[in-house]
Design a protein around this motif. Sequence first.
Motif, PDB file in Angstrom:
ATOM      1  N   THR A 166       0.848  -1.173   0.056  1.00 20.68           N
ATOM      2  CA  THR A 166       0.090  -0.132  -0.016  1.00 20.68           C
ATOM      3  C   THR A 166       0.803   1.183   0.101  1.00 20.68           C
ATOM      4  O   THR A 166       0.325   2.456   0.208  1.00 20.68           O
ATOM      5  N   LYS A 167       2.246   1.059   0.032  1.00 22.32           N
ATOM      6  CA  LYS A 167       3.183   2.215   0.007  1.00 22.32           C
ATOM      7  C   LYS A 167       3.158   3.275  -1.289  1.00 22.32           C
ATOM      8  O   LYS A 167       3.148   4.235  -1.219  1.00 22.32           O
ATOM      9  N   TYR A 168       2.869   2.397  -2.551  1.00 22.48           N
ATOM     10  CA  TYR A 168       2.711   3.160  -3.928  1.00 22.48           C
ATOM     11  C   TYR A 168       2.028   2.461  -4.680  1.00 22.48           C
ATOM     12  O   TYR A 168       1.853   1.221  -4.767  1.00 22.48           O
ATOM     13  N   ALA A 169       1.692   3.184  -5.882  1.00 27.49           N
ATOM     14  CA  ALA A 169       1.139   2.535  -6.899  1.00 27.49           C
ATOM     15  C   ALA A 169       2.328   2.205  -8.150  1.00 27.49           C
ATOM     16  O   ALA A 169       3.089   2.996  -8.163  1.00 27.49           O
ATOM     17  N   VAL A 170       1.960   1.432  -8.777  1.00 26.51           N
ATOM     18  CA  VAL A 170       3.063   1.045 -10.125  1.00 26.51           C
ATOM     19  C   VAL A 170       2.648   1.277 -11.376  1.00 26.51           C
ATOM     20  O   VAL A 170       1.406   0.931 -11.621  1.00 26.51           O
ATOM     21  N   ILE A 171       3.080   1.793 -12.263  1.00 27.72           N
ATOM     22  CA  ILE A 171       2.843   1.805 -13.765  1.00 27.72           C
ATOM     23  C   ILE A 171       3.715   1.273 -14.584  1.00 27.72           C
ATOM     24  O   ILE A 171       5.081   1.352 -14.289  1.00 27.72           O
ATOM     25  N   TRP A 172       3.448  -0.021 -14.963  1.00 26.81           N
ATOM     26  CA  TRP A 172       4.108  -0.954 -15.761  1.00 26.81           C
ATOM     27  C   TRP A 172       4.539  -0.525 -17.191  1.00 26.81           C
ATOM     28  O   TRP A 172       3.945   0.599 -17.643  1.00 26.81           O
ATOM     29  N   VAL A 173       5.332  -1.323 -17.948  1.00 25.41           N
ATOM     30  CA  VAL A 173       5.685  -0.993 -19.216  1.00 25.41           C
ATOM     31  C   VAL A 173       5.569  -2.179 -20.297  1.00 25.41           C
ATOM     32  O   VAL A 173       5.631  -3.324 -19.656  1.00 25.41           O
ATOM     33  N   ASP A 174       5.248  -1.843 -21.507  1.00 23.31           N
ATOM     34  CA  ASP A 174       5.436  -2.893 -22.642  1.00 23.31           C
ATOM     35  C   ASP A 174       4.064  -3.932 -22.680  1.00 23.31           C
ATOM     36  O   ASP A 174       3.163  -3.472 -23.493  1.00 23.31           O
ATOM     37  N   ALA A 175       3.594  -4.576 -21.647  1.00 22.16           N
ATOM     38  CA  ALA A 175       2.521  -5.569 -21.781  1.00 22.16           C
ATOM     39  C   ALA A 175       1.629  -5.261 -20.442  1.00 22.16           C
ATOM     40  O   ALA A 175       2.376  -4.952 -19.408  1.00 22.16           O
ATOM     41  N   ASP A 176       0.379  -5.071 -20.489  1.00 18.55           N
ATOM     42  CA  ASP A 176      -0.649  -4.783 -19.338  1.00 18.55           C
ATOM     43  C   ASP A 176       0.075  -5.658 -18.184  1.00 18.55           C
ATOM     44  O   ASP A 176      -0.357  -6.798 -18.106  1.00 18.55           O
ATOM     45  N   GLY A 177       0.458  -4.947 -17.189  1.00 18.19           N
ATOM     46  CA  GLY A 177       0.894  -5.521 -15.937  1.00 18.19           C
ATOM     47  C   GLY A 177      -0.325  -6.224 -15.142  1.00 18.19           C
ATOM     48  O   GLY A 177       0.189  -7.187 -14.405  1.00 18.19           O
ATOM     49  N   PHE A 178      -1.332  -5.540 -15.085  1.00 16.60           N
ATOM     50  CA  PHE A 178      -2.288  -6.243 -14.523  1.00 16.60           C
ATOM     51  C   PHE A 178      -2.651  -7.708 -14.944  1.00 16.60           C
ATOM     52  O   PHE A 178      -2.821  -8.828 -14.272  1.00 16.60           O
ATOM     53  N   ALA A 179      -2.441  -7.898 -16.197  1.00 18.05           N
ATOM     54  CA  ALA A 179      -2.789  -9.263 -16.988  1.00 18.05           C
ATOM     55  C   ALA A 179      -1.291 -10.139 -16.804  1.00 18.05           C
ATOM     56  O   ALA A 179      -1.389 -11.481 -16.790  1.00 18.05           O
ATOM     57  N   THR A 180      -0.290  -9.473 -16.958  1.00 19.24           N
ATOM     58  CA  THR A 180       0.956 -10.561 -17.259  1.00 19.24           C
ATOM     59  C   THR A 180       1.989 -10.472 -16.332  1.00 19.24           C
ATOM     60  O   THR A 180       2.892 -11.106 -16.237  1.00 19.24           O
ATOM     61  N   THR A 181       1.695  -9.971 -14.668  1.00 21.81           N
ATOM     62  CA  THR A 181       2.320 -10.191 -13.453  1.00 21.81           C
ATOM     63  C   THR A 181       1.458 -10.762 -12.610  1.00 21.81           C
ATOM     64  O   THR A 181       0.211 -10.458 -12.784  1.00 21.81           O
ATOM     65  N   PRO A 182       2.018 -11.172 -11.295  1.00 19.75           N
ATOM     66  CA  PRO A 182       1.067 -11.473 -10.619  1.00 19.75           C
ATOM     67  C   PRO A 182       0.881 -10.286  -9.460  1.00 19.75           C
ATOM     68  O   PRO A 182       0.204 -10.553  -8.303  1.00 19.75           O
TER      69      PRO A 182
END
Length: 312
Positions: free
Chosen positions: A210-226
């Motif tokens: 809950t410390k920070y939010a992340v903005i991912w790159v390349d492929a949608d991190g919601f779908a491609t990471t845990p």
Amino acid sequence: MVTDTGGIDDHSFNASTWAGMEAAKAANSAIKTSNVASNALTDYEPNLTNLVNKNCDYIQAVGGLMTEATAKVAKANTAKQFAIVDSNPGLPNVYPLEFETQEAAYLAGYLAAGFSKTGKVGTYGGLPIAPVTIFMDGFADGIKKYNEVKGKNVQLLGWDKATQKGLFANTFTDQTAGKKQSDTLVAQGADVIFPVAGGTGLGTAANAGTKYAVIWVDADGFATTPYGSVMLTTVVKNMTDGVKEALGKAATQKGTLLTGGFKGTLANKGVSLAPYHDFDSKIDAGLKAEVEALKADIISGKIKVESPSQPK
């Protein structure tokens, strides 16, 4: 396909490129695909050469770091079709797939500035190379735009577009290094972090909580990471569709080299901002509308987002 370091399961540009290869195969049963991993930069040339020796008709390289090796092997095998993501060696048998990533990163910067509660957002890269710093440049300009529109002073930690200097993990694979960079940014007050570092960024996502939010790159991190629950959004580089299109064309005109190249923009959906997923209800409706308006202005040409690292 020859991967860059980070491997096929980097949840980022290697994985997205491979998904394009597999999509092309699914669309054309005549296509057979395989991949070989590069564990170090010295693996690029022998891996590419090995695929030539296996008589592959289409050889896909991934990432700007592979430019020199790809050009060398392509020059020695002028009848063979090569393709490369994030580079253009300027050779007739190397099909370039490039992306105006700064356009989508601009939207992410504006969003991050508007979402931040501390007034500080952070970024870091894997290596100081053009396919990385182009993201950071667009992100910086989006934050600058937010400050101009709102009369605010949201700070960007980790990158200075004017000097082209910033924070780098010097790896695309070491998650511990990613955690270290994000810990540094959080200690300085950042509550949104934008890792442009492939698999290294997983160290940032894993420790977000809950410390920070992340903005991912390349492929949608919601779908491609845990770590979907911490993903504010992703600056998507649509390598999957670009590679699918290139390999599909190569398969249908076997024996004839591809011409031109692919350049992904907001207008052709080659780059985009991913859905907000779990954060959708947490983002102010007005901020979402402003991001959409900026997207339309970039597509129309009213706003031009530029970076020294953008495709020439």
